[in-house]
Scaffold this motif. Structure first.
Motif, PDB file in Angstrom:
ATOM      1  N   ILE A   1      30.174  35.288  37.327  1.00  0.00           N
ATOM      2  CA  ILE A   1      31.460  35.968  37.119  1.00  0.00           C
ATOM      3  C   ILE A   1      31.651  36.992  38.223  1.00  0.00           C
ATOM      4  O   ILE A   1      30.773  37.817  38.486  1.00  0.00           O
ATOM      5  N   LEU A   2      32.786  36.924  38.867  1.00  0.00           N
ATOM      6  CA  LEU A   2      33.138  37.899  39.896  1.00  0.00           C
ATOM      7  C   LEU A   2      34.009  38.980  39.269  1.00  0.00           C
ATOM      8  O   LEU A   2      35.046  38.687  38.660  1.00  0.00           O
ATOM      9  N   VAL A   3      33.589  40.218  39.423  1.00  0.00           N
ATOM     10  CA  VAL A   3      34.354  41.363  38.928  1.00  0.00           C
ATOM     11  C   VAL A   3      35.170  41.927  40.089  1.00  0.00           C
ATOM     12  O   VAL A   3      34.615  42.268  41.146  1.00  0.00           O
ATOM     13  N   SER A   4      36.487  42.033  39.902  1.00  0.00           N
ATOM     14  CA  SER A   4      37.367  42.543  40.952  1.00  0.00           C
ATOM     15  C   SER A   4      38.142  43.739  40.436  1.00  0.00           C
ATOM     16  O   SER A   4      38.688  43.710  39.322  1.00  0.00           O
ATOM     17  N   LEU A   5      38.199  44.797  41.255  1.00  0.00           N
ATOM     18  CA  LEU A   5      38.973  45.985  40.909  1.00  0.00           C
ATOM     19  C   LEU A   5      40.353  45.849  41.529  1.00  0.00           C
ATOM     20  O   LEU A   5      40.486  45.749  42.751  1.00  0.00           O
ATOM     21  N   VAL A   6      41.374  45.821  40.689  1.00  0.00           N
ATOM     22  CA  VAL A   6      42.726  45.536  41.157  1.00  0.00           C
ATOM     23  C   VAL A   6      43.443  46.829  41.523  1.00  0.00           C
ATOM     24  O   VAL A   6      43.513  47.771  40.723  1.00  0.00           O
ATOM     25  N   GLY A   7      43.968  46.870  42.748  1.00  0.00           N
ATOM     26  CA  GLY A   7      44.749  48.007  43.214  1.00  0.00           C
ATOM     27  C   GLY A   7      45.841  47.520  44.148  1.00  0.00           C
ATOM     28  O   GLY A   7      46.242  46.349  44.120  1.00  0.00           O
ATOM     29  N   LYS A   8      46.309  48.417  45.009  1.00  0.00           N
ATOM     30  CA  LYS A   8      47.413  48.067  45.908  1.00  0.00           C
ATOM     31  C   LYS A   8      47.003  47.018  46.933  1.00  0.00           C
ATOM     32  O   LYS A   8      47.813  46.191  47.345  1.00  0.00           O
ATOM     33  N   GLN A   9      45.755  47.072  47.397  1.00  0.00           N
ATOM     34  CA  GLN A   9      45.286  46.135  48.422  1.00  0.00           C
ATOM     35  C   GLN A   9      44.625  44.943  47.739  1.00  0.00           C
ATOM     36  O   GLN A   9      43.523  45.052  47.208  1.00  0.00           O
ATOM     37  N   THR A  10      45.300  43.809  47.747  1.00  0.00           N
ATOM     38  CA  THR A  10      44.821  42.637  47.007  1.00  0.00           C
ATOM     39  C   THR A  10      44.106  41.612  47.887  1.00  0.00           C
ATOM     40  O   THR A  10      43.393  40.754  47.362  1.00  0.00           O
TER      41      THR A  10
ATOM     42  N   THR B   1      41.721  46.183  35.725  1.00  0.00           N
ATOM     43  CA  THR B   1      43.079  46.459  36.152  1.00  0.00           C
ATOM     44  C   THR B   1      43.629  47.676  35.413  1.00  0.00           C
ATOM     45  O   THR B   1      42.940  48.277  34.589  1.00  0.00           O
ATOM     46  N   THR B   2      44.845  48.061  35.726  1.00  0.00           N
ATOM     47  CA  THR B   2      45.474  49.226  35.118  1.00  0.00           C
ATOM     48  C   THR B   2      46.882  48.866  34.655  1.00  0.00           C
ATOM     49  O   THR B   2      47.422  47.816  35.025  1.00  0.00           O
ATOM     50  N   LYS B   3      47.468  49.737  33.888  1.00  0.00           N
ATOM     51  CA  LYS B   3      48.844  49.536  33.429  1.00  0.00           C
ATOM     52  C   LYS B   3      49.779  49.386  34.626  1.00  0.00           C
ATOM     53  O   LYS B   3      50.637  48.496  34.663  1.00  0.00           O
ATOM     54  N   GLU B   4      49.609  50.249  35.638  1.00  0.00           N
ATOM     55  CA  GLU B   4      50.468  50.182  36.824  1.00  0.00           C
ATOM     56  C   GLU B   4      50.304  48.857  37.560  1.00  0.00           C
ATOM     57  O   GLU B   4      51.288  48.217  37.946  1.00  0.00           O
ATOM     58  N   SER B   5      49.054  48.414  37.752  1.00  0.00           N
ATOM     59  CA  SER B   5      48.815  47.166  38.474  1.00  0.00           C
ATOM     60  C   SER B   5      49.401  45.974  37.735  1.00  0.00           C
ATOM     61  O   SER B   5      49.941  45.047  38.357  1.00  0.00           O
ATOM     62  N   GLU B   6      49.313  45.983  36.400  1.00  0.00           N
ATOM     63  CA  GLU B   6      49.884  44.877  35.635  1.00  0.00           C
ATOM     64  C   GLU B   6      51.404  44.887  35.711  1.00  0.00           C
ATOM     65  O   GLU B   6      52.050  43.840  35.832  1.00  0.00           O
ATOM     66  N   GLU B   7      52.002  46.080  35.672  1.00  0.00           N
ATOM     67  CA  GLU B   7      53.461  46.178  35.804  1.00  0.00           C
ATOM     68  C   GLU B   7      53.924  45.718  37.178  1.00  0.00           C
ATOM     69  O   GLU B   7      55.019  45.143  37.316  1.00  0.00           O
ATOM     70  N   GLN B   8      53.103  45.950  38.199  1.00  0.00           N
ATOM     71  CA  GLN B   8      53.429  45.524  39.556  1.00  0.00           C
ATOM     72  C   GLN B   8      53.080  44.059  39.810  1.00  0.00           C
ATOM     73  O   GLN B   8      53.383  43.526  40.885  1.00  0.00           O
ATOM     74  N   GLY B   9      52.445  43.405  38.860  1.00  0.00           N
ATOM     75  CA  GLY B   9      52.123  41.991  39.004  1.00  0.00           C
ATOM     76  C   GLY B   9      51.017  41.697  39.997  1.00  0.00           C
ATOM     77  O   GLY B   9      50.929  40.592  40.534  1.00  0.00           O
ATOM     78  N   ARG B  10      50.118  42.658  40.207  1.00  0.00           N
ATOM     79  CA  ARG B  10      49.102  42.486  41.250  1.00  0.00           C
ATOM     80  C   ARG B  10      48.050  41.434  40.874  1.00  0.00           C
ATOM     81  O   ARG B  10      47.641  40.644  41.724  1.00  0.00           O
TER      82      ARG B  10
ATOM     83  N   VAL C   1      39.657  36.738  32.873  1.00  0.00           N
ATOM     84  CA  VAL C   1      39.704  37.790  31.852  1.00  0.00           C
ATOM     85  C   VAL C   1      40.214  39.063  32.521  1.00  0.00           C
ATOM     86  O   VAL C   1      39.785  39.401  33.628  1.00  0.00           O
ATOM     87  N   ARG C   2      41.125  39.766  31.834  1.00  0.00           N
ATOM     88  CA  ARG C   2      41.636  41.041  32.358  1.00  0.00           C
ATOM     89  C   ARG C   2      41.190  42.168  31.428  1.00  0.00           C
ATOM     90  O   ARG C   2      41.366  42.093  30.221  1.00  0.00           O
TER      91      ARG C   2
END
Length: 339
Positions: free
Chosen positions: A4-13, A32-41, A59-60
């Motif tokens: 399983i690869l764990v990825s931290l979602v932010g502005k730089q995808t 991920t975060t509420k902001e990242s999900e709203e931005q569709g990252r 999985v998120r």
């Protein structure tokens, strides 16, 4: 054993996509975060991975990026419920510092490999387990223009037309090079054509018949003969299709630049190049990009403007605005621009 690869979602995808495409794990865990999900990252990352063919079970896990305690608790609660027969690889490049610290601390205890991929680079460093010297490895994946744009939630809406645009540009290359070679002596005539054709750029067909208020030079007469313009009693006439109207009002320069860059792609000096892409974001933001190409997972955007009679200041201001908007949305660290 499942990886399983764990990825931290932010502005730089892009780093998220590159590491996932490199390892092609069976599972993908996104912090991920509420902001990242709203931005569709996260959705954007998955779209790019689907195009590459490197999507696993997803999985998120939404965390509070402003609280180290809450991040640790959220990750800890998740890990208590999962199968022990899992190998974790953690990419801490994205997200916030708090997310990275929490992920490092929690997954280090699980014996995970923890990696960091600097923005704009294709060499990844393993920071845990520690090795001396630090273990580094190359990311061999190279993103196409389409895949890079998908990383940031952009789609090319005229994808089916791009092949025809490329073929047409290559077919007209000799004519385009001739125009450029004689540009200084053709500026007056090209400005005249722009003035009379600019409103016809989106018309299927247009009958040009306009008075040219001086005698044509030898190069201008050669231009008219070469491209089928009739000259009679000072009037210049021709029936033009839409793509011809666009060509003579500036797209000839886009095609020239594209052909030069495409030559680099054919020599494998760059990875991919696209001419005249219409792109649209997840949120409906649209832009037309003249020439875009990727090289070592950096996107370059070339805007081609002949300026001339249309108010250079307004054109340049518009392009600077476009550049700023795109850099914000496409990740300034992995985005180059030339106008």
């Amino acid at each position: 054993m499942k990886t399983i690869l764990v990825s931290l979602v932010g502005k730089q995808t892009v780093p998220n996509v590159l590491v996932a495409a490199h390892f092609r794990p069976q599972g993908l865990l996104f912090l991920t975060t509420k902001e990242s999900e709203e931005q569709g990252r996260t959705d954007a990352i998955l779209e790019a991975l689907r195009d590459i063919g490197a999507v696993g079970e997803e999985v998120r896990l939404r965390v509070n990026a402003n609280s180290l305690r809450e991040c640790v608790e959220t990750i800890g609660s998740f890990l208590e419920k999962v199968d022990d027969e899992v190998e974790y690889i953690v990419n801490i490049t994205g997200g916030t510092k708090i997310m990275a610290i929490a992920a490092f601390e929690m997954f280090r205890e699980m014996g995970a490999k923890i990696l960091y991929l600097p923005m704009g680079k294709n060499r990844c460093t393993q920071i845990f387990p520690k090795k001396r010297p630090l273990y580094e490895f190359d990311i061999s994946v190279r993103l196409s223009v389409k895949q890079y744009l998908l990383c940031y939630g952009y789609r090319i809406v005229n994808q089916k037309r791009l092949s025809d645009r490329k073929d047409t540009a290559i077919k007209r290359r000799n004519d385009t090079e001739w125009i450029l070679a004689n540009y200084e002596r053709l500026k007056g005539l090209l400005g005249f054509l722009y003035k009379n054709l600019k409103d016809a750029r989106n018309k299927k067909s247009f009958e040009l018949s306009a008075y040219f208020d001086r005698g044509l030079s030898s190069v201008e007469r050669e231009f008219c003969r070469k491209f089928g313009f009739q000259v009679r009693n000072g009037y210049i006439k021709r029936t033009l299709k839409k793509d011809e109207s666009r060509y003579f009002t500036g797209e000839w320069l886009e095609e020239y630049v594209f052909c030069v860059v495409n030559g680099l792609a054919e020599k494998r000096l760059i990875d991919d190049v696209v001419l005249d892409a219409n792109v649209k974001s997840q949120h409906g933001v649209e832009n037309q990009l003249d020439v875009i190409f990727t090289e070592n997972n950096v996107l370059y955007h070339l805007e081609c403007k002949t300026l001339g009679d249309e108010g250079g200041g307004r054109v340049i201001t518009g392009e600077i605005y476009k550049r700023g908007a795109l850099a914000t949305l496409l990740g300034d660290g992995n985005y180059g621009y030339v106008c």
